[in-house]
Design a protein around this motif. Sequence first.
Motif, PDB file in Angstrom:
ATOM      1  N   VAL A  74     -23.190 -75.551 -19.453  1.00  0.00           N
ATOM      2  CA  VAL A  74     -23.811 -75.871 -18.566  1.00  0.00           C
ATOM      3  C   VAL A  74     -23.708 -77.610 -18.474  1.00  0.00           C
ATOM      4  O   VAL A  74     -23.357 -77.785 -20.308  1.00  0.00           O
ATOM      5  CB  VAL A  74     -24.517 -75.671 -17.903  1.00  0.00           C
ATOM      6  N   SER A  75     -24.060 -78.364 -17.930  1.00  0.00           N
ATOM      7  CA  SER A  75     -24.614 -80.122 -18.209  1.00  0.00           C
ATOM      8  C   SER A  75     -25.635 -79.978 -18.917  1.00  0.00           C
ATOM      9  O   SER A  75     -26.428 -80.567 -19.430  1.00  0.00           O
ATOM     10  CB  SER A  75     -24.700 -80.592 -17.004  1.00  0.00           C
ATOM     11  N   GLY A  76     -26.228 -79.296 -17.968  1.00  0.00           N
ATOM     12  CA  GLY A  76     -27.965 -78.786 -18.547  1.00  0.00           C
ATOM     13  C   GLY A  76     -29.071 -78.651 -17.618  1.00  0.00           C
ATOM     14  O   GLY A  76     -28.678 -77.378 -17.298  1.00  0.00           O
ATOM     15  N   TRP A  77     -30.162 -78.522 -17.451  1.00  0.00           N
ATOM     16  CA  TRP A  77     -30.968 -78.095 -17.393  1.00  0.00           C
ATOM     17  C   TRP A  77     -32.779 -78.638 -16.973  1.00  0.00           C
ATOM     18  O   TRP A  77     -32.881 -79.615 -17.570  1.00  0.00           O
ATOM     19  CB  TRP A  77     -31.727 -76.921 -18.593  1.00  0.00           C
ATOM     20  N   LYS A  78     -33.147 -78.418 -15.814  1.00  0.00           N
ATOM     21  CA  LYS A  78     -34.373 -79.574 -15.955  1.00  0.00           C
ATOM     22  C   LYS A  78     -35.610 -78.231 -15.595  1.00  0.00           C
ATOM     23  O   LYS A  78     -34.859 -77.113 -14.737  1.00  0.00           O
ATOM     24  CB  LYS A  78     -34.101 -79.899 -14.537  1.00  0.00           C
ATOM     25  N   PHE A  79     -36.800 -78.426 -16.028  1.00  0.00           N
ATOM     26  CA  PHE A  79     -37.741 -77.311 -15.985  1.00  0.00           C
ATOM     27  C   PHE A  79     -38.416 -78.204 -15.823  1.00  0.00           C
ATOM     28  O   PHE A  79     -39.360 -79.285 -15.495  1.00  0.00           O
ATOM     29  CB  PHE A  79     -38.011 -77.098 -17.632  1.00  0.00           C
ATOM     30  N   GLY A  80     -39.506 -77.266 -14.444  1.00  0.00           N
ATOM     31  CA  GLY A  80     -41.147 -77.897 -14.168  1.00  0.00           C
ATOM     32  C   GLY A  80     -42.067 -77.248 -12.923  1.00  0.00           C
ATOM     33  O   GLY A  80     -41.616 -76.281 -12.679  1.00  0.00           O
ATOM     34  N   SER A  81     -42.228 -77.805 -11.837  1.00  0.00           N
ATOM     35  CA  SER A  81     -43.096 -76.447 -11.020  1.00  0.00           C
ATOM     36  C   SER A  81     -42.741 -77.198  -9.597  1.00  0.00           C
ATOM     37  O   SER A  81     -42.027 -78.274  -9.332  1.00  0.00           O
ATOM     38  CB  SER A  81     -44.363 -76.712 -11.220  1.00  0.00           C
ATOM     39  N   ALA A  82     -42.579 -76.203  -8.865  1.00  0.00           N
ATOM     40  CA  ALA A  82     -42.895 -77.044  -7.528  1.00  0.00           C
ATOM     41  C   ALA A  82     -43.731 -75.706  -6.540  1.00  0.00           C
ATOM     42  O   ALA A  82     -43.371 -74.919  -6.102  1.00  0.00           O
ATOM     43  CB  ALA A  82     -41.431 -76.386  -6.593  1.00  0.00           C
ATOM     44  N   GLY A  83     -44.962 -75.915  -6.712  1.00  0.00           N
ATOM     45  CA  GLY A  83     -46.012 -74.727  -6.726  1.00  0.00           C
ATOM     46  C   GLY A  83     -45.992 -73.650  -8.138  1.00  0.00           C
ATOM     47  O   GLY A  83     -46.942 -73.025  -8.070  1.00  0.00           O
ATOM     48  N   SER A  84     -44.899 -73.346  -8.242  1.00  0.00           N
ATOM     49  CA  SER A  84     -44.931 -72.412  -9.683  1.00  0.00           C
ATOM     50  C   SER A  84     -43.757 -72.439 -10.439  1.00  0.00           C
ATOM     51  O   SER A  84     -43.095 -73.683  -9.921  1.00  0.00           O
ATOM     52  CB  SER A  84     -44.993 -70.982  -9.280  1.00  0.00           C
ATOM     53  N   PRO A  85     -43.562 -72.257 -11.561  1.00  0.00           N
ATOM     54  CA  PRO A  85     -42.345 -73.094 -12.270  1.00  0.00           C
ATOM     55  C   PRO A  85     -40.906 -72.480 -11.480  1.00  0.00           C
ATOM     56  O   PRO A  85     -40.633 -71.517 -10.871  1.00  0.00           O
ATOM     57  CB  PRO A  85     -42.128 -71.270 -13.405  1.00  0.00           C
ATOM     58  N   LEU A  86     -40.374 -73.368 -11.326  1.00  0.00           N
ATOM     59  CA  LEU A  86     -39.036 -73.230 -11.376  1.00  0.00           C
ATOM     60  C   LEU A  86     -37.978 -74.323 -12.653  1.00  0.00           C
ATOM     61  O   LEU A  86     -38.211 -75.111 -13.585  1.00  0.00           O
ATOM     62  CB  LEU A  86     -38.833 -74.453 -10.944  1.00  0.00           C
ATOM     63  N   LEU A  87     -36.566 -73.408 -12.367  1.00  0.00           N
ATOM     64  CA  LEU A  87     -35.876 -73.992 -13.763  1.00  0.00           C
ATOM     65  C   LEU A  87     -34.202 -74.078 -13.432  1.00  0.00           C
ATOM     66  O   LEU A  87     -33.934 -73.691 -12.519  1.00  0.00           O
ATOM     67  CB  LEU A  87     -35.179 -72.600 -15.377  1.00  0.00           C
ATOM     68  N   LEU A  88     -33.925 -75.481 -13.073  1.00  0.00           N
ATOM     69  CA  LEU A  88     -32.456 -75.869 -11.944  1.00  0.00           C
ATOM     70  C   LEU A  88     -31.387 -75.343 -13.016  1.00  0.00           C
ATOM     71  O   LEU A  88     -31.947 -76.599 -15.021  1.00  0.00           O
ATOM     72  CB  LEU A  88     -33.088 -77.445 -11.929  1.00  0.00           C
ATOM     73  N   VAL A  89     -30.729 -75.209 -12.839  1.00  0.00           N
ATOM     74  CA  VAL A  89     -29.396 -74.910 -13.684  1.00  0.00           C
ATOM     75  C   VAL A  89     -28.425 -76.744 -13.368  1.00  0.00           C
ATOM     76  O   VAL A  89     -28.612 -76.543 -12.248  1.00  0.00           O
ATOM     77  CB  VAL A  89     -28.695 -74.228 -14.289  1.00  0.00           C
ATOM     78  N   VAL A  90     -27.852 -77.270 -14.184  1.00  0.00           N
ATOM     79  CA  VAL A  90     -26.611 -78.148 -13.422  1.00  0.00           C
ATOM     80  C   VAL A  90     -25.829 -77.854 -14.046  1.00  0.00           C
ATOM     81  O   VAL A  90     -25.154 -77.592 -15.434  1.00  0.00           O
ATOM     82  CB  VAL A  90     -27.707 -79.858 -14.031  1.00  0.00           C
ATOM     83  N   LEU A  91     -24.732 -77.442 -13.344  1.00  0.00           N
ATOM     84  CA  LEU A  91     -23.334 -76.883 -14.015  1.00  0.00           C
ATOM     85  C   LEU A  91     -22.363 -78.406 -14.216  1.00  0.00           C
ATOM     86  O   LEU A  91     -22.558 -79.458 -14.025  1.00  0.00           O
ATOM     87  CB  LEU A  91     -22.981 -76.366 -12.646  1.00  0.00           C
ATOM     88  N   ALA A  92     -21.540 -78.422 -15.140  1.00  0.00           N
ATOM     89  CA  ALA A  92     -20.534 -79.807 -15.276  1.00  0.00           C
ATOM     90  C   ALA A  92     -19.347 -79.267 -14.685  1.00  0.00           C
ATOM     91  O   ALA A  92     -18.354 -78.377 -14.376  1.00  0.00           O
ATOM     92  CB  ALA A  92     -20.362 -79.104 -17.090  1.00  0.00           C
ATOM     93  N   PRO A  93     -18.938 -80.933 -13.937  1.00  0.00           N
ATOM     94  CA  PRO A  93     -17.985 -80.215 -12.574  1.00  0.00           C
ATOM     95  C   PRO A  93     -16.568 -80.176 -14.082  1.00  0.00           C
ATOM     96  O   PRO A  93     -15.739 -79.607 -13.427  1.00  0.00           O
ATOM     97  CB  PRO A  93     -17.933 -81.042 -11.860  1.00  0.00           C
TER      98      PRO A  93
END
Length: 151
Positions: A74-93
Amino acid sequence: MTRTSQRRIPVAQEFVRIGFGDAIDDNAPFYSHDFLTQELTTLEAQAVIPVVKRYNNFEGEKVATAISRFRGRVSGWKFGSAGSPLLLVVLAPWTHQVEDTPPGGKSGVKFSEAERESLVAELRAMFLDELDADRFEADGVSEYVYGAFWG
């Protein structure tokens, strides 16, 4: 493409500690239930995610361990909260856009739609079946960003 930096890890950990403040420490003087880190490599994310030990069905150590299978895919990850835990994965084109690819190299090849769909299916199964995320879906901003949400 995201590159691992040991200097960023303690800063990102503190950022997450502040953001999740009251979920980690009942006496936290400050917190935000709506925040997101910058893009992190898998190694950085694995050091940052366990700052949140547990939040409803979210288990930081378990999530951090599970994402290791996607390192270099993958390209990377973003972690945080949107009211509760959220983990975004960023795919590499493109293949040269996966995390920790040395800069200045030649352009790689574009990942096929089938390769991307296969990776998304693998991610979806991990988040929903193994990690008890409430949902896993496209972020809506980019066809290369997907999010796992825990309530």
